[in-house]
Scaffold this active site. Sequence first.
Site, PDB file in Angstrom:
ATOM      1  N   ASP A 396       0.817-111.423 -74.043  1.00  0.00           N
ATOM      2  CA  ASP A 396       1.092-112.031 -72.753  1.00  0.00           C
ATOM      3  C   ASP A 396      -0.207-112.011 -71.943  1.00  0.00           C
ATOM      4  O   ASP A 396      -1.167-111.325 -72.320  1.00  0.00           O
ATOM      5  CB  ASP A 396       2.201-111.246 -72.050  1.00  0.00           C
ATOM      6  CG  ASP A 396       2.522-111.793 -70.677  1.00  0.00           C
ATOM      7  OD1 ASP A 396       2.542-113.028 -70.536  1.00  0.00           O
ATOM      8  OD2 ASP A 396       2.748-110.999 -69.751  1.00  0.00           O
ATOM      9  N   ASP A 809       1.890-119.344 -67.542  1.00  0.00           N
ATOM     10  CA  ASP A 809       1.007-119.925 -66.535  1.00  0.00           C
ATOM     11  C   ASP A 809       0.543-121.320 -66.925  1.00  0.00           C
ATOM     12  O   ASP A 809       0.773-121.793 -68.042  1.00  0.00           O
ATOM     13  CB  ASP A 809      -0.209-119.017 -66.321  1.00  0.00           C
ATOM     14  CG  ASP A 809       0.142-117.790 -65.504  1.00  0.00           C
ATOM     15  OD1 ASP A 809       1.161-117.832 -64.797  1.00  0.00           O
ATOM     16  OD2 ASP A 809      -0.587-116.794 -65.591  1.00  0.00           O
ATOM     17  N   VAL A 879      -4.595-125.388 -77.726  1.00  0.00           N
ATOM     18  CA  VAL A 879      -3.894-125.134 -76.461  1.00  0.00           C
ATOM     19  C   VAL A 879      -2.681-126.048 -76.396  1.00  0.00           C
ATOM     20  O   VAL A 879      -2.818-127.279 -76.484  1.00  0.00           O
ATOM     21  CB  VAL A 879      -4.819-125.386 -75.248  1.00  0.00           C
ATOM     22  CG1 VAL A 879      -4.079-125.066 -73.950  1.00  0.00           C
ATOM     23  CG2 VAL A 879      -6.088-124.553 -75.356  1.00  0.00           C
TER      24      VAL A 879
END
Length: 1234
Positions: A396, A809, A879
Site C-alpha cells: 500500500d 490514490d 501504471v
Amino acid sequence: MYSLDCPPCLHSSKEHIRKKRTVVPSCTENEELSQFLKLYESNKIQTTKYSLFSFLPKNLFEQLHRFANIYFIFLAALNFVPVVEAFQPEIALAPITLVLSVTAVKNIWEDFRRFKLDHSINRLLCHIYSSKLKAYIDQCWKDVQVGDFVRLSCNEIIPADMLLLYSSDPRGICYIDTANLDGETNLKQRQVVSLQFTAESFHCLIECENPNNDLSRFRGYMEHPSGVRVGLHNGNLLLRSCTIRNTETVVGIVVYAGHETKAMMNNSGPRYKCSQLEKQLNTYVLWCVLLLIIMCLTSAIGHGLWLKNLKDPIFQVDKETSPALAAFYVFWTMIIVLQVLIPISLYVSIEIVKLGQIYFIHNDLALYNKQLDSRIQCRALNITEDLGQIQYLFSDKTGTLTENKMVFRRCSIYGVEYPHEENAPVASLSVQTKEVVPDPELVRKLNWFCSPVLALSDGSSGTPSSLELTCITDFFLALAICNSVVVSSPNQPRHAVNRPICEGCHVNDLKYICMLFSRGKTGSFTFYTPTNGTTDGSEPGQECNQGTSNLRSEVDLSSRVEGGDAGQTEDRQTEYDIMGARTNPEEARQDVEDLTREVDCESDTDDDLLYEAESPDEAALVHAAHAYCCTLRGRSAESLLVDFPGIGSLAVQLLHILPFDSNRKKMSVVVRHPLTGQVVVYTKGADSVIMDLTETPKGSKQAQEIYSHIREQTQNHLDSYAREGLRTLCIAKKVLEEEEYEVWLKGQLLAESSIENREELLLEAAQRLENNLTLLGTTGIVDRLQEEVPDTIEALQRAGIKVWILTGDKKETAINIAYACKLLCPNDQLLTANCGSKDACAALLEELKLKVQRGGDRETAAGDPEESSSGRMEGFILVLDGRTLDWALQEEQRSDFLELSQRCKAVICCRSTPLQKSKVVQLIRDQLGVMTLAVGDGANDVSMIQVADVGVGISGQEGMQAVMSSDFAISRFKHLRKLLLVHGHWCYSRLANMIFYFIYKNVMYVNLLFWYQFFCGFSGSVMTNAWVLILFNLIFTSIPPLIYGVLERDIPAHTLMELPELYQVSVPYMFWITVLDAFYQSLICFFVPYFAFAGSSVSELSFGSPINASALLIILLHQVIESHTLTWIHVLVLVLSGGFYFGFVLLFSLFCVTCSPPTNPVGVETLEMSQPLFYIVCALTTVTALLPRYTRTHTHTHTFKHFKYCKCCKCTQDGPNFSAASFEVCTSRLNVTI
C-alpha cells in the site's frame, strides 16, 4: 405490553432463528417469548479444545493427522508380530511414545492457559437488572443471558453485544474504546435508540440479523407496543470487550451473548499457514519412504536368494519356511529395523526451532521503534522460513510507504489557489498535523468578516466578491463539520454544544452576514482572481491562473432569473466605499497582521482542544479550519459548535451523517445552516467522484462559462497537487428545499430500518442525495515519505523481489511517490494503461506487450550482455487505473496482463479498491506460483494481507485492523529490509539445512545397518543392541541440530544488508547431494572397521561398537564443518551429546544383562574402549569420511571471503548499484550454499 399477535414463525422457533433474531426483555411475563430467549447461547465462553475425558482420544486423533505418526504406530504394532519381530516390542514403542508424549504435553500446557483465561473472564462481574428485586444486582459474565438489561459505568468492559438504551449523557450518547477489539485507540461514539428508558416500562420487541462477524454492520429495528418501528444500526450497538469511556452510566439490552458475539466470532485463534518448506519436506519424506522400500525389497530378495542357494548350513536355519515366504517376512522385519530412516523427531524439532527463531526476531533491537515503544510481532508461528523466499511484494502507499501524518499543504477555493508557501518547509519535517501556517491572501479575504462594516462586493479592485466569500466560508465550514471527529480536552473529556449562538457578534453585523450568505446562493455570481496569480512564487498554480485575470465579469443571477434585486445600488455604493479603504496596500497588510494576531491569540486558548479522528486526513482538515479561526469546539448527536472568524460561536444543527465508505469514496453531512436556516449538504471525497457529481448552475451563458472556468481551474490545481505527490480531496455542497429533504429522509429512514438489502438501500439513498453538487474547492495534504523507504525498496529489488504499489490514490500522486522511493528511476519508461472500455483495454495490453518485447530485444542486442543474461527486463513501469485493472483481471485479458507485468520492473495500480488489491495478489500467487508478501496499514489492506503467502501489517495511524489480520506486524516499512534480507534468509537457511541434516544422519546410520545385511544373509540382524539403534537418532544426535537451527548464521547480518543479492541463493538437487554424501560416509564408516577386523573372531556387538562410535563422531563433526557459527553453546551441546552416548553405552555394558536379548552386551563396550585399535579405527574412519566434505566447504568459504574483500571484483567495483547479472558471474565462483 407487547404486541402479542406474535409472528407465525415464533411457533417454529428453530426456523425463525435461522432467518433472524427476536429479542425481548428476559423479565417478560409472556411464557412463549421467554422460552424463545432460552434457545440462544449463554454468555459463558469456552476456548479450550479438550476436557478431562476428551483429551486422550481427541489429542491422539489430532496427532494421527500427521503421516509420520501413523507410520511409526504401524511399525510399533508390527513389531508385536513374532514372525517379523526385529527386537523387543517395548523398544519399538519408545520413539512414537516419546514424540506423542512431548506433543501432548505441549498441547496440555497451551490448553490449560486458555482454560485459566476463560475462567477469569467468565467470573468477571457486571450489573444485571432483577425484575424480582426491581434493582441491578452483581452477576458473573457467564450468567448473562440474551434479553438481560446490563448497567455499566465508566471504564467498565462490555460483557456482551448490547443495544444501547440509556446513557447518562443528556444527549443520549456514549463513548467506547475498541482497542481490545480492533486495536484502534480513537474513541467511538454510540447513540441510544430512544432518549426515554426505564427497565420496568420497556416492552419493545427487537428484530435483528443473526450473529455474524462483521464488526461494522448491524441491521434491525425496534418495534414499540404502539407499532412504531425504529431502525437500528451499528451506532446503536455496544460490542463485547470494548470499554465505556467518558460516560458515567449506560444501560443496554443483550442481543448477542457468548460465542455469538461479534468479538468471539472474529476470534479465530492463532493463524496457521503451511510454509513452502513444509510442503517440500513432505516430498522429501516420500522420497525417504521410497528409499526405505527399495532397501527392504533388496533385503527381501537377497534373503530369498540366500536361502535358496544355501546348502549344508553350519548354523540353524528354518528349512520349513519357503524362501519366498521368508523373504516376505524379512521385508517387514527390515521395515522395522530401518524405521529410523523416516525422521520422526524432525517435526517436533522444526516446531522448537521456529519458536527459537521467533524469539530472536521478536527481540531484535533493529526492529524496535523507540518512539512508539513498539517491537515486531510474530503472529503466525510457522512460516518464518517463508520470509526468505519472497519473490513479489505488494505494498500500500499511504501509511505504508508514507508517514500517514497528514499536514494541510495547499488548497484551491472558488478556482483560486492558495499555496501556503510557509507550510512547505514545515511539511517536509516530522511535524504534528495541527501545525498549519495560514496563507496571507486567504487571511486577507477572511478578514472581511472582522471589518466594522460588512459589505457585498463585485470582486473588483482586489476585494472578494460576495459569492467568493460565501464559497470560502462554506469551504472552511465543511472542513470543520464534515467529519466524525470527537472534540475533547485534558480538563473536559468531551465538549458538548452548550454555548450561545453568535457569541460576540453584533446584531447588525449578523444581518449583513445573513444577507451575504443569502446572496451567496442566488445573488451576484462573481468570479474574481487577483491580477498577480495565486500568490508570489506559486509555480504550480501560475500557469493555471494566468488566464484568470482576463475573466473579470459579473453576472447578476438574481436580476436575470428573479427579476432584479432591490437595494443593489445602495449596497454597491457601500461596497465601493469600503473598497477604497481596503485596497490600500499598507492597510491590507495591517489587516493580515491583525487577523494573524487574532489567530495567535485564539490559538493560545485553543491549544487544549484535542481532536480524535478516525483517519489522519480528517484531523488535518479540522486543524486547517482551526488555523483560519473556523474552529470545531464541540459535538453532540444533534448539533455541532463551531467558531467563525468575526462572528463567534454558532450551533450548527446536525440532521444526518452519511459516513465514508470505499464504494462511494465520499462522506456527507446534512445540516441546517446556522445563518440562513436552509438544509445544506456538505460533501467531501475523492476528486474522481466529486467532480463528476458537480452541476453547472442554471442561468445565463456567461454564468455557466464562469462556473466552467472555476471547474477547469480546480481540475488544473488537482493535477498540479497530484504531480507534487499530495493527497487530494474535493469539497462540495448542495442546498435542499424542505420538501426535497423530507422526501429523502423518508427513504433514508426506511433503508436504516430494513434488515434485508440494507446496504443496497442505504447506497441508493446516498446517491439520491449526493448529486448536482456545487463545487467549493479542493485540498492538498502532504504525507511525508517514511525514513529509509528508498533504500529499502532498492535493496529489495536487488534481492530479486518485485515490488508493486497498490493504492487508492490518483495516478500522478502514486507516480510521484514511486519516484521519491526509487521504485521509478528517471531513465525508466512509463507504460500507462487508462482505458475507457474492455476492448480498448485488450488492444492496449497487446500493444504494450509488443512495446516491452521490442525494448527488451534492443537491450539484449545493444546493452550489457551480462545484464541481459540475467533475464530481468529493466526500465519499464506499468501504471494502471482502477477501471483498467478491473478489465485486466477478467479471464480474457488475464494472460496478457500477467505476461506484461512479468516483463516490467514494477507495477503501480492506482484508484484500486480493497477487493481489487486482493484479486491482484491472488492472481500473481496462483498463476505464477511465486511466493508473495503483502504489506499495509489500514482496514482497506486486510483482504490482500490475508490472501498473500505472508501478510505484514504496519501499526500506523489507521488503527490495528491490518496488524490483527497479519502474520507479522512492524512499525516502519524500513524494518522489512532486515526482516526479509537477514532474518528471512537466516530462517530459511537454518531450517533447510536442518532438514537436510536430519535426512543425512538418518540415511547415513540406516545404511550402516543395510550394508551389514550383505554379511548376515539379509536376515534382518543388526550389529548393535536395539536400545542404541532406537536412541541413536532420537536422542544422541537430535539436540545439536536444534541449536544449529536457532543460532546458525551462514552469512553475517551486515553482509546480507550490504549485498541483498545473497538473499535467495540456493543449490539445486540439494536433497540428492545430501543422500549421496550420506551413502559415501556410511560406506567408509562400515568398511573401514570391517577390513580392520577382517579375519578376527570379534562378536557382532564388538564389530558394531567402533561403527557406532565412528558414526556418532562423523555426524557431530559433519555439523561442525557445515556450521558458520560456533559458540560455547554449540561446543557444550556437542560435548554433552558425545558424552551422553559414551556414558550410556558404558553403563549399558556394565549393568544390563538381559536388556537386549538374545544378545548379551555386558562387557562389550568396556573391552572395546580399552583397546588402542578401537581409537585408531574411529579416528581413521572419521577423517576419511569427512575429508571430502571438509575440503569442499573450506574451499567455498575461502572463495566467499576472497570475494568479500576482493577490490578487483566487478561487483565490488560497481558498489551498491552493481547489476544482478554481474553478481551472478561472481556467485558462480562463490557457490554460496544455504
